[in-house]
Design an enzyme around this catalytic site. Structure first.
Site, short mmCIF file in Angstrom:
data_model
loop_
_atom_site.label_atom_id
_atom_site.label_comp_id
_atom_site.label_asym_id
_atom_site.label_seq_id
_atom_site.Cartn_x
_atom_site.Cartn_y
_atom_site.Cartn_z
CG HIS A 57 -2.01 -0.99 1.19
ND1 HIS A 57 -3.03 -1.03 2.10
CD2 HIS A 57 -2.26 -1.98 0.30
CE1 HIS A 57 -3.88 -2.01 1.80
NE2 HIS A 57 -3.42 -2.61 0.71
CD GLU A 59 -1.91 4.17 3.38
OE1 GLU A 59 -1.65 3.52 2.34
OE2 GLU A 59 -3.05 4.23 3.86
CB CYS A 87 -6.44 -0.50 5.36
SG CYS A 87 -4.74 -1.10 5.17
CB CYS A 90 -1.86 1.64 6.22
SG CYS A 90 -1.48 0.92 4.61
ZN LIG Z 1 -3.45 0.19 3.71
#
Ligand SMILES: [Zn+2]
Length: 155
Positions: A57, A59, A87, A90
């Site tokens: 992801h 992040e 999420c 993250c």
């Molecule tokens: Zn994430």
């Protein structure tokens, strides 16, 4: 108007540029930057497909880059700007990195963990409290995502 606002929008604009990189790779367009003392120390954009990596992801990639740059697995005094609400994975990584503040653009109604589903940072289960704020360049951040999915649905 608070003194911080123009800065937040500037960094979010940088995160949006990275979201466009993700889009160009056929990835869901999410971008993130880590900022410390007025400069970017890490950049990331969603690359789960390109890297065959479910943890890639925006992040996480931005935090990895920043940690490498700083030669430190912890990033105290740093802020992360991401176009979409983080999420669970993250959020966990942000806590491990001891990020001081997280700023996101648009809410993620399904998986968002800072505000949309659970106010996860309010739970008393972490030994690091981070500050957070949402809604910076919200419309632009949400448009990038919805246009991406609209295009995908076109025949
Ligand atoms: Zn994430």
């Amino acid at each position: 108007m608070s003194k911080e606002l123009p800065d937040d929008e500037y960094w979010m604009q940088q995160a949006l540029l990275l979201a466009q990189k993700a889009e160009a790779q056929g990835e869901v367009p999410v971008g993130a930057v880590v900022v410390r003392q007025g400069r970017i120390i890490g950049e990331g954009w969603n690359q789960v497909i390109s890297l065959n990596d479910p943890s890639a992801h925006a992040e996480v990639l931005a935090l990895r880059a920043a940690a490498k740059n700083e030669n430190n697995y912890r990033l105290p005094g740093s802020e992360l700007f991401v176009t979409i609400e983080p999420c669970t994975m993250c959020f966990g990584t942000l806590v491990h990195a001891r990020i001081q503040r997280v700023v996101y653009g648009a809410k993620e109604p399904r998986a968002g963990m800072l505000d949309s589903n659970v106010q996860i940072s309010e739970l008393d289960i972490y030994n690091h409290k981070l500050q957070w704020q949402g809604g910076i360049l919200e419309q632009a951040c949400s448009d990038v995502i919805s246009q991406f999915f609209r295009k995908k649905r076109e025949p």
